[in-house]
Write a protein that holds these residues in place. Structure first.
Motif, PDB file in Angstrom:
ATOM      1  N   MET A 140      -8.631   0.088   4.854  1.00  0.00           N
ATOM      2  CA  MET A 140      -8.219   0.824   3.682  1.00  0.00           C
ATOM      3  C   MET A 140      -8.856   0.564   2.368  1.00  0.00           C
ATOM      4  O   MET A 140      -8.947  -0.605   1.972  1.00  0.00           O
ATOM      5  CB  MET A 140      -7.082   0.708   3.957  1.00  0.00           C
ATOM      6  N   HIS A 141      -9.008   1.884   1.518  1.00  0.00           N
ATOM      7  CA  HIS A 141      -9.539   1.153   0.268  1.00  0.00           C
ATOM      8  C   HIS A 141      -9.182   2.626  -0.720  1.00  0.00           C
ATOM      9  O   HIS A 141      -8.863   3.473  -0.304  1.00  0.00           O
ATOM     10  CB  HIS A 141     -10.853   1.010   0.408  1.00  0.00           C
ATOM     11  N   ALA A 142      -9.271   2.133  -2.031  1.00  0.00           N
ATOM     12  CA  ALA A 142      -8.952   3.035  -3.078  1.00  0.00           C
ATOM     13  C   ALA A 142      -9.737   2.294  -4.387  1.00  0.00           C
ATOM     14  O   ALA A 142      -9.953   1.122  -4.295  1.00  0.00           O
ATOM     15  CB  ALA A 142      -7.306   3.027  -3.387  1.00  0.00           C
ATOM     16  N   MET A 150       0.902  -1.085   0.131  1.00  0.00           N
ATOM     17  CA  MET A 150       0.024  -0.098  -0.111  1.00  0.00           C
ATOM     18  C   MET A 150       0.863   1.465   0.060  1.00  0.00           C
ATOM     19  O   MET A 150       2.021   1.453   0.575  1.00  0.00           O
ATOM     20  CB  MET A 150      -1.094   0.120   1.348  1.00  0.00           C
ATOM     21  N   THR A 151       0.386   2.206  -0.870  1.00  0.00           N
ATOM     22  CA  THR A 151       1.116   3.685  -0.616  1.00  0.00           C
ATOM     23  C   THR A 151       0.718   4.298   0.666  1.00  0.00           C
ATOM     24  O   THR A 151      -0.259   4.032   1.486  1.00  0.00           O
ATOM     25  CB  THR A 151       1.036   4.192  -2.131  1.00  0.00           C
ATOM     26  N   GLU A 152       1.197   5.420   0.656  1.00  0.00           N
ATOM     27  CA  GLU A 152       0.572   6.423   1.722  1.00  0.00           C
ATOM     28  C   GLU A 152      -0.850   6.795   1.560  1.00  0.00           C
ATOM     29  O   GLU A 152      -1.195   6.908   0.437  1.00  0.00           O
ATOM     30  CB  GLU A 152       1.349   7.979   1.351  1.00  0.00           C
ATOM     31  N   GLU A 153      -1.389   6.684   2.941  1.00  0.00           N
ATOM     32  CA  GLU A 153      -2.807   6.721   2.825  1.00  0.00           C
ATOM     33  C   GLU A 153      -3.105   8.141   3.384  1.00  0.00           C
ATOM     34  O   GLU A 153      -2.438   8.810   4.067  1.00  0.00           O
ATOM     35  CB  GLU A 153      -3.411   5.769   3.622  1.00  0.00           C
ATOM     36  N   THR A 154      -4.492   8.504   3.306  1.00  0.00           N
ATOM     37  CA  THR A 154      -5.074   9.590   3.812  1.00  0.00           C
ATOM     38  C   THR A 154      -6.095   9.295   4.981  1.00  0.00           C
ATOM     39  O   THR A 154      -6.723   8.249   4.516  1.00  0.00           O
ATOM     40  CB  THR A 154      -5.873  10.646   2.791  1.00  0.00           C
ATOM     41  N   LYS A 155      -6.375   9.927   6.092  1.00  0.00           N
ATOM     42  CA  LYS A 155      -7.411   9.499   6.886  1.00  0.00           C
ATOM     43  C   LYS A 155      -8.360  10.618   7.066  1.00  0.00           C
ATOM     44  O   LYS A 155      -8.119  11.767   7.126  1.00  0.00           O
ATOM     45  CB  LYS A 155      -6.828   9.318   8.362  1.00  0.00           C
ATOM     46  N   LYS A 177      -8.521   6.041   4.713  1.00  0.00           N
ATOM     47  CA  LYS A 177      -9.292   5.232   5.592  1.00  0.00           C
ATOM     48  C   LYS A 177     -10.229   6.354   6.222  1.00  0.00           C
ATOM     49  O   LYS A 177      -9.964   7.505   6.185  1.00  0.00           O
ATOM     50  CB  LYS A 177      -8.406   4.527   6.726  1.00  0.00           C
ATOM     51  N   HIS A 178     -11.097   5.995   7.098  1.00  0.00           N
ATOM     52  CA  HIS A 178     -11.958   6.948   7.774  1.00  0.00           C
ATOM     53  C   HIS A 178     -12.302   6.393   8.957  1.00  0.00           C
ATOM     54  O   HIS A 178     -12.502   4.998   9.196  1.00  0.00           O
ATOM     55  CB  HIS A 178     -12.944   7.332   6.952  1.00  0.00           C
ATOM     56  N   ASP A 179     -13.083   7.080   9.884  1.00  0.00           N
ATOM     57  CA  ASP A 179     -13.398   6.640  11.220  1.00  0.00           C
ATOM     58  C   ASP A 179     -15.001   6.383  11.221  1.00  0.00           C
ATOM     59  O   ASP A 179     -15.821   6.631  12.253  1.00  0.00           O
ATOM     60  CB  ASP A 179     -13.070   7.439  12.396  1.00  0.00           C
TER      61      ASP A 179
END
Length: 296
Positions: free
Chosen positions: A74-76, A1-6, A36-38
Motif C-alpha cells: 500500500m502506498h500514497a 490507513m484510509t480506503e484504498e484503491t486496487k 495497491k496493485h498486483d
C-alpha cells in the motif's frame, strides 16, 4: 490507513510488453491517494520533495530517492514543493529474470552512484517511448542493471559513510536546482546559498564528482534541453535558445557546435532526416558524454 484503491496489470501494462514506464509531475497529479496493485513499481524522484507513505512507514522523498513497491504493498504520496517530478516504472515480475522480492519496500534507496540510476531510468524511459526494434530486450538489460544496483545497496551496511552520503545528497539537490532554474540566470552564489554551502565548496563538489564545474554542468544541461526542442519542435532556433537560458546568440552557437559538432540548424536538419541528431542525444543526456557517475 484510509480506503484504498486496487489497480491491476490489465489497467496499466500491455500484456505483450509486461512493462510500462512514464514520466509524471504534479501538474498532472496533485497527490496520489492510498492504493495497491498486483505488479511491481519502481518510483524514482527526479526533482522536488514529497511525503511518501509506504505500508506502515512514512518517508520524506527527494531528488534521487528510489522506492520499490512490491505487488500488494500500500502506498500514497503528496508533494510538498511547488514542483514534483518522478519516473514510474511498472512491470510484471515475469518480465525479468531477477527475484525482485529481495528488494525491500520498507526502506528508501538512493542514487548512491551519483547519476547512474538517473541515467538508467531516463534511458529506459526513452527506449519505452521510442519503441525501436528490440526495445524490450534493451529494457530488460537496463532494468536488470538498475535492480542489481539497488540490490547491491541492500547488501551494504546501512551505516554508509556519512560524508559520502552527504555529498551525494548535496549533489542531487544542486542538480535539482539546475533542473528547475536552467531557464533563468543561474548564479553560483544563489545555488550555493540554497544548499547552505560556499561557492567554492559547490564548485569543488561538481569537479570532484562530475569532473566539471557548476557553470559547465549548467551550460551542458541547457544545451541538452535546447537540442530536445530543436529535435521535436519547429520553434525558431533563437526562441529555443532563449527558452533554455541562452541570451547571447553568438555564445550559444559556439557552445552548441563545440558540444554537438554541428550548428543548431544542421542539428535540426539531421534530427528531422534521421542522419544522426537522435543518436547523438542518446549519448549526452545530462552533460558529459558518458553517464555521470559519482565515485564511492
Amino acid at each position: 490507513m484510509t480506503e484504498e484503491t486496487k489497480f491491476t496489470q490489465a489497467q496499466f501494462i500491455h500484456p505483450e510488453e509486461r512493462i510500462r514506464i512514464h514520466h509524471l509531475n504534479n501538474d498532472i497529479y496533485q497527490s496520489v491517494s492510498w492504493h495497491k496493485h498486483d505488479f511491481v513499481e519502481l518510483f524514482y524522484v527526479r526533482s522536488g520533495k514529497a511525503v511518501h507513505r509506504l505500508n506502515e512507514k512514512t518517508f520524506r522523498a527527494g531528488a534521487g530517492d528510489v522506492f520499490v513497491i512490491q505487488a500488494g504493498d500500500m502506498h500514497a504520496f503528496e508533494p510538498i514543493t511547488p514542483h514534483f517530478e518522478w519516473i514510474d516504472c511498472m512491470f510484471m515480475p515475469a518480465f525479468i529474470d531477477y527475484d525482485v522480492r529481495t528488494l525491500l519496500s520498507s526502506r528508501k534507496y538512493f542514487a548512491s552512484d551519483g547519476m547512474e540510476i538517473e541515467y538508467l531510468m531516463q534511458t529506459m524511459l526513452r527506449e519505452y517511448e521510442d519503441k525501436k526494434p528490440a526495445y524490450l530486450t534493451k529494457l530488460r538489460g537496463y532494468l536488470l542493471a538498475l535492480l542489481a544496483e539497488l540490490g547491491r545497496q541492500g547488501e551494504q551496511d546501512e551505516g554508509v559513510d556519512y560524508v559520502k552520503r552527504k555529498k551525494t545528497r548535496l549533489l542531487q539537490e544542486a542538480i535539482e536546482y539546475v533542473h528547475l532554474h536552467y531557464r533563468d540566470k543561474i548564479k553560483l552564489d544563489d545555488a550555493a546559498g540554497k544548499l547552505g554551502i560556499s561557492r567554492s565548496s559547490l564548485n569543488r563538489l561538481f569537479r570532484s564528482q562530475l569532473h566539471d564545474s557548476f557553470a559547465g554542468f549548467v551550460n551542458a544541461y541547457r544545451l541538452e534541453q535546447c537540442s530536445s526542442l530543436l529535435r521535436s519542435g519547429d520553434a525558431p532556433i533563437r526562441d529555443a535558445a532563449l527558452e533554455c537560458g541562452f541570451v547571447d546568440g553568438k555564445h550559444f552557437r559556439t557552445q552548441f557546435r563545440r558540444r554537438f559538432g554541428m550548428t543548431p540548424g544542421e542539428f535540426r536538419k539531421a534530427a528531422i532526416s534521421g542522419d544522426g541528431g537522435t543518436t547523438m542525444l542518446a549519448e549526452t543526456d545530462y552533460g558529459p558524454q558518458q553517464p555521470l557517475a559519482i565515485p564511492r
